[in-house]
Design an enzyme around this catalytic site. Structure first.
Site, PDB file in Angstrom:
ATOM      1  N   GLU A  47     -25.411  -5.387  41.860  1.00 33.33           N
ATOM      2  CA  GLU A  47     -25.469  -5.441  40.402  1.00 33.33           C
ATOM      3  C   GLU A  47     -25.968  -6.786  39.890  1.00 33.33           C
ATOM      4  O   GLU A  47     -26.576  -6.874  38.823  1.00 33.33           O
ATOM      5  CB  GLU A  47     -24.106  -5.130  39.786  1.00 33.33           C
ATOM      6  CG  GLU A  47     -23.650  -3.683  39.958  1.00 33.33           C
ATOM      7  CD  GLU A  47     -22.864  -3.451  41.245  1.00 33.33           C
ATOM      8  OE1 GLU A  47     -22.889  -4.329  42.137  1.00 33.33           O
ATOM      9  OE2 GLU A  47     -22.219  -2.390  41.366  1.00 33.33           O
ATOM     10  N   PHE A 109      -7.667   2.079  38.421  1.00 31.92           N
ATOM     11  CA  PHE A 109      -8.683   1.852  39.463  1.00 31.92           C
ATOM     12  C   PHE A 109     -10.000   1.397  38.837  1.00 31.92           C
ATOM     13  O   PHE A 109     -10.492   2.008  37.897  1.00 31.92           O
ATOM     14  CB  PHE A 109      -8.896   3.149  40.260  1.00 31.92           C
ATOM     15  CG  PHE A 109      -9.991   3.023  41.286  1.00 31.92           C
ATOM     16  CD1 PHE A 109      -9.850   2.176  42.380  1.00 31.92           C
ATOM     17  CD2 PHE A 109     -11.173   3.733  41.150  1.00 31.92           C
ATOM     18  CE1 PHE A 109     -10.865   2.051  43.313  1.00 31.92           C
ATOM     19  CE2 PHE A 109     -12.194   3.617  42.082  1.00 31.92           C
ATOM     20  CZ  PHE A 109     -12.036   2.767  43.167  1.00 31.92           C
ATOM     21  N   GLN A 110     -10.534   0.332  39.350  1.00 28.02           N
ATOM     22  CA  GLN A 110     -11.780  -0.274  38.870  1.00 28.02           C
ATOM     23  C   GLN A 110     -11.731  -0.623  37.384  1.00 28.02           C
ATOM     24  O   GLN A 110     -12.756  -0.610  36.699  1.00 28.02           O
ATOM     25  CB  GLN A 110     -12.994   0.614  39.191  1.00 28.02           C
ATOM     26  CG  GLN A 110     -13.284   0.642  40.698  1.00 28.02           C
ATOM     27  CD  GLN A 110     -14.638   1.224  41.044  1.00 28.02           C
ATOM     28  OE1 GLN A 110     -15.159   2.071  40.338  1.00 28.02           O
ATOM     29  NE2 GLN A 110     -15.208   0.788  42.174  1.00 28.02           N
ATOM     30  N   LYS A 159     -15.265   5.704  29.687  1.00 30.98           N
ATOM     31  CA  LYS A 159     -15.815   6.954  30.204  1.00 30.98           C
ATOM     32  C   LYS A 159     -15.546   8.139  29.280  1.00 30.98           C
ATOM     33  O   LYS A 159     -16.405   9.010  29.109  1.00 30.98           O
ATOM     34  CB  LYS A 159     -15.225   7.220  31.598  1.00 30.98           C
ATOM     35  CG  LYS A 159     -15.898   8.341  32.351  1.00 30.98           C
ATOM     36  CD  LYS A 159     -15.425   8.394  33.788  1.00 30.98           C
ATOM     37  CE  LYS A 159     -16.188   9.463  34.578  1.00 30.98           C
ATOM     38  NZ  LYS A 159     -15.775   9.475  36.008  1.00 30.98           N
ATOM     39  N   MET A 461     -31.984 -29.429  48.411  1.00 27.78           N
ATOM     40  CA  MET A 461     -31.697 -30.324  47.290  1.00 27.78           C
ATOM     41  C   MET A 461     -30.357 -31.032  47.492  1.00 27.78           C
ATOM     42  O   MET A 461     -30.223 -32.230  47.206  1.00 27.78           O
ATOM     43  CB  MET A 461     -31.704 -29.537  45.975  1.00 27.78           C
ATOM     44  CG  MET A 461     -31.586 -30.405  44.738  1.00 27.78           C
ATOM     45  SD  MET A 461     -32.932 -31.608  44.606  1.00 27.78           S
ATOM     46  CE  MET A 461     -34.123 -30.705  43.604  1.00 27.78           C
TER      47      MET A 461
END
Lengths: 550, 92
Positions: A47, A109-110, A159, A461
């Site tokens: 993602e 959940f999630q 949802k 760097m």
């Protein structure tokens, strides 16, 4: 119509052609609705890459980039990309699925409070509480993302609301709010300072490109004769080869640019924000200069450096109003001479590939309109120093956040914005590993992106800083156990080859530019190659360190 | 240290007050006092806050004013702050 279907319809109304995303449980209704849409969904492999690709798409095209992820870890993986867009003022709309409203606040959940997590790194955000709000929210998100100083906007969509059937209506599309014109008094003050100045310098930032003020800037510079320096994000606003373009200022700026700023008696800041990488030690920055500060975001004016002439408003109007000839010929000539006297020297000792020379040659041959997406580190600074740009939209670089792993997804976004353009990702052996999985995306969509991977078997760097400022006490910078990147790329469907001798550079560039599909050039450089010049931490831009042998 | 009192009118939307406080903290202003009252119609919050910082007050005001939810923002006159302090010291 379901909420998810309306969301997709609204995105179509906003002109969205591409969404970068990754599906999951809470966002499934939207993915279902996408099947019936003309919007193209690009499945990335992480993602974070979705958010960074949306960012790259927006930077290259000037349109709003859109990314999408599910709730919980999908949403948190977007956060770095959202923060990246925030720091560099890039218009992105990020859509996250959320657990159903009945489950919110129950540690379902999630479930994660992505609205709360992203509050410090969004221009604005919405949590859709009821289905009836959805039309207004979607279009507001686009209006806000693209108006004034652009930025990312989050829409968190539970949802159950995505599944709610209702009559959704919205008339037409939204447009960006027009930016206010500068006030007459502000312009008069700025003009007075300009006319009194003998050594003015234009300090050009990323705001110029975002305001579509390139023509106005060119007219302003050529009418006034003021020499221009650029921030990392301002590069290309005045073409690199223009006589009055003195190059990048700041920590790894050109000597001509930094000296001109330090000697100036008037700094005309145009869409920049006195970032610490640009100014060095702030209280020693342009010590003799008064400041004219033009910006669409009034909050940037006098935030870090007092502006004697604050000019808030649309840069196009401001630049037009201030474009009148000045009597500064001796100063102009001096700056042009400084640029010539301090031109880059590409004659490096040894037989290793010299990255600045590689990039200069690539720049000369990649075409006037190629797009370069960098990662973060030494190679990023070499690109800024040695690539020639005619437009800031050609140079996709993570300026504010400095996100390693930005380059490859940003290149993907740019390639979808301009399918026929030559898109190059310049990366390092540290950065490439941050989003290496996106090689799979290159293969899936057969994107002809050209990856130039400079490999010094180190976090270059950080190694350079440890060498110069930490008495060579090297800590966790060794990457000598890197994989064979050419083999890795090959296994993921890219053409790849290795370059480790200076004499092979030209043929390598030929091969890179001739490739029809995704290609990786694995370029081995000396581990102790450094970026010069450098302004050390806490130092003034007058104190540039040039190449040193320790 | 500068002490200043701010008055804001904020749309009463999801997270609006948290956003105001977040900006205040991130810009390194310490919160000394906060009062937020919903308007009668429930659409706005009238917010009064007193903050302290080494930084100039106008920098915070400008950052707050550009938030989408903030419809009005002003710094109350320092004189008002002094009057309040005096009133407090006299038990007013």
């Amino acid at each position: 119509m379901k909420g998810a279907q309306f969301l997709v319809k609204a995105l179509e109304q906003e002109g969205v052609e591409v969404i970068f995303g990754y599906p999951g449980g809470a966002i499934m209704p939207v993915y279902d609705a996408l099947i019936d849409s003309k919007i193209r969904h690009i499945l990335v492999r992480h993602e974070q890459a979705a958010a960074l690709a949306a960012d790259g798409y927006a930077r290259a095209s000037g349109k709003v980039g859109v990314c999408m992820a599910t709730s919980g870890p999908g949403a948190t993986n977007l956060v770095t990309g959202i923060a990246n867009a925030y720091m560099d003022s890039v218009p992105v709309v990020a859509i996250t699925g959320q657990v159903a409203t009945s489950l919110m606040g129950t540690d379902a959940f999630q479930e994660v409070d992505i609205f709360g997590i992203t509050l410090p790194v969004v221009k604005h955000s919405f949590l859709v509480r009821t289905a009836s709000e959805l039309p207004e929210i979607v279009h507001e998100a686009f209006r806000i993302a693209r108006s004034g100083r652009p930025g990312p906007v989050l829409i968190d969509l539970p949802k159950d609301i995505a599944n709610t059937i209702a009559d959704y209506e919205f008339d037409g599309t939204t447009k960006a709010d027009g930016s206010a014109a500068p006030g007459k008094e502000a312009i008069a003050r700025a003009l007075k300072l300009l006319r009194a100045s003998e050594r003015p310098v234009a300090y050009v930032g990323g705001g110029v490109g975002m305001a579509n003020a390139l023509n106005e800037l060119k007219t302003f510079i050529e009418t006034t004769g003021i020499p221009a320096v650029a921030t990392l994000k301002g590069l290309g606003a005045i073409p690199t080869k223009h006589d009055l373009a003195l190059g990048m200022m700041g920590m790894h700026g050109s000597k001509a640019a930094n000296h001109a700023v330090q000697e100036s008696d008037l700094l005309v800041c145009i869409g920049a924000r006195f970032d610490d990488r640009a100014t060095g030690r702030l209280n020693a920055f342009a010590p003799h200069a008064k400041v004219v500060h033009m910006d669409v975001d009034a909050a940037e004016i006098s935030k870090l450096r007092h502006a004697e002439a604050p000019v808030a408003g649309d840069l196009r109007d401001s630049l037009r109003a201030l474009a009148s000839p000045l009597e500064i010929e001796p100063w102009r000539r001096k700056c042009v001479a400084m640029k010539k006297a301090n031109a880059w020297d590409y004659n490096a000792p040894g037989t290793d590939v010299y990255a600045p020379d590689f990039l200069k040659r690539l720049s000369e041959r990649a075409g006037e309109n190629c797009i370069v997406a960098c990662d973060v580190g030494q190679h990023q600074m070499w690109v800024a120093q040695h690539f020639h740009f005619n437009n800031p939209a050609q140079h996709l670089t993570s300026g504010g956040l400095g996100t390693m792993g930005f380059g490859l997804p940003a290149a993907i976004g740019a390639q979808f914005a301009f399918p026929d353009a030559t898109v190059i990702n310049v990366s390092g052996d540290g950065s490439i590993m941050m989003n290496l999985q996106e090689f799979a995306t290159l293969r899936r969509y057969d994107l002809p992106i050209k990856v130039v991977l400079f490999d010094n078997s180190a976090l270059g760097m950080v190694r350079q800083w440890q060498e110069l400022f930490h008495d060579r006490r090297y800590s966790e910078v060794d990457l000598s156990d890197n994989p064979d990147f050419a083999l890795v790329a090959q296994s993921m469907g890219l053409t790849s080859f290795r370059v480790d001798r200076r004499e092979d550079v030209d043929s390598a560039i030929d091969q890179l530019l001739a490739a029809r599909g995704p290609v990786l050039a694995h370029v081995i450089i000396h581990q102790e190659a450094n970026v010069w010049p450098i302004v050390g931490p806490g130092k003034s831009n007058s104190e540039m360190m040039d190449e040193v042998t320790l | 240290m500068n002490t200043l009192r701010l008055q804001l009118r904020v749309k009463h939307t999801e997270g609006a007050l948290v956003r105001v406080l977040g900006v205040t903290r991130r810009r390194r202003f310490d919160l000394l006092h906060l009062r937020a009252d919903a308007t009668e119609d429930g659409n706005f919050l009238e917010v009064q806050m007193t903050v302290q910082a080494d930084r100039a007050g106008h920098t915070l005001l400008a950052q707050l004013a550009k938030l989408e939810d903030v419809s009005e923002a002003e710094i109350l006159e320092p004189a008002a702050l002094e009057r309040d302090a005096q009133a407090a010291s006299f038990g007013g």
